[in-house]
Design a protein around this motif. Structure first.
Motif, PDB file in Angstrom:
ATOM      1  N   ARG A  86       0.849  -1.189   0.000  1.00  0.00           N
ATOM      2  CA  ARG A  86       0.000   0.000   0.000  1.00  0.00           C
ATOM      3  C   ARG A  86       0.881   1.233   0.000  1.00  0.00           C
ATOM      4  N   GLU A 133      -3.256   5.964  -0.921  1.00  0.00           N
ATOM      5  CA  GLU A 133      -4.585   5.391  -1.157  1.00  0.00           C
ATOM      6  C   GLU A 133      -4.573   4.340  -2.267  1.00  0.00           C
ATOM      7  N   ALA A 146      -9.006  -4.536   1.043  1.00  0.00           N
ATOM      8  CA  ALA A 146      -9.625  -3.968  -0.152  1.00  0.00           C
ATOM      9  C   ALA A 146     -10.739  -4.887  -0.649  1.00  0.00           C
ATOM     10  N   ARG A 147     -11.497  -4.375  -1.613  1.00  0.00           N
ATOM     11  CA  ARG A 147     -12.592  -5.122  -2.199  1.00  0.00           C
ATOM     12  C   ARG A 147     -12.361  -5.292  -3.692  1.00  0.00           C
ATOM     13  N   GLU A 175     -14.278  -4.473  -5.997  1.00  0.00           N
ATOM     14  CA  GLU A 175     -14.732  -3.248  -6.648  1.00  0.00           C
ATOM     15  C   GLU A 175     -13.689  -2.129  -6.593  1.00  0.00           C
ATOM     16  N   ASP A 176     -12.649  -2.293  -5.772  1.00  0.00           N
ATOM     17  CA  ASP A 176     -11.601  -1.278  -5.653  1.00  0.00           C
ATOM     18  C   ASP A 176     -10.564  -1.368  -6.779  1.00  0.00           C
ATOM     19  N   ALA A 197      -5.326  -1.232  -7.064  1.00  0.00           N
ATOM     20  CA  ALA A 197      -6.623  -0.900  -6.483  1.00  0.00           C
ATOM     21  C   ALA A 197      -6.535   0.476  -5.832  1.00  0.00           C
ATOM     22  N   LEU A 237      -7.977   2.628  -2.802  1.00  0.00           N
ATOM     23  CA  LEU A 237      -8.633   2.383  -1.532  1.00  0.00           C
ATOM     24  C   LEU A 237      -9.342   3.638  -1.043  1.00  0.00           C
ATOM     25  N   PRO A 238     -10.463   3.439  -0.393  1.00  0.00           N
ATOM     26  CA  PRO A 238     -11.185   4.606   0.131  1.00  0.00           C
ATOM     27  C   PRO A 238     -10.346   5.304   1.199  1.00  0.00           C
TER      28      PRO A 238
END
Length: 149
Positions: A27, A30, A83-84, A86-87, A142, A144-145
């Motif tokens: 990571r 974000e 994470a998901r 959808e990310d 991805a 991330l929020p």
């Protein structure tokens, strides 16, 4: 089981071990960068759909089985990272036989991302080989929020 250290490096037993000295993901702010993920089974290291000659060379493989397994492994790393699915925002796909496998791979992609408007960006490359006897590998990013994961 997931381990996240102070440098935001992610390793998980839910995905196959990397074949070199690198993490499953890292990571940075974000963004989450996944290392190349293949279809090997996390528990057995077996490659789904591969059939071998007695000397260990691959006789034939099933790109559908490998594509499904690689998606499952990507999902495992995403989840271990907080994470998901959808990310995902960008996916680079490496196929060892573009002419033979693209159509079947693309069908599996469409099952996992049925709406092109919400699917991640994608680049697909035909390459001559991968470091293990696999036919597909994914490199993913991805978003991330804020305040998440």
């Amino acid at each position: 089981m997931s381990d996240v250290d102070m440098s935001n490096t992610i390793r998980t037993s839910a995905a196959p071990a990397p074949v070199g000295a690198y993490p499953h993901a890292r990571r940075v702010g974000e963004l989450l960068f996944l290392s190349g993920i293949g279809p090997r089974d996390a528990a057995t290291n077996a490659i789904p759909g591969n059939d071998y000659f007695a000397d260990g060379r691959v006789r034939k493989y099933d790109i559908d089985a490998q594509a499904r397994a690689v998606f499952a492994n990507v999902r495992a790393v995403l989840e271990a990272s907080g994470a998901r699915w959808e990310d995902l925002v960008d996916v680079t796909v490496y196929l060892t036989d573009m002419a033979r496998d693209f159509k079947a791979y693309n069908a599996v992609w469409a099952e996992h991302f049925p709406d092109p408007a919400t699917a991640p960006c994608r680049t697909t490359l035909g390459i001559t080989a991968l470091p293990t006897p696999i036919a597909i590998e994914l490199k993913c990013v991805a978003a991330l929020p804020r305040g998440g994961a």
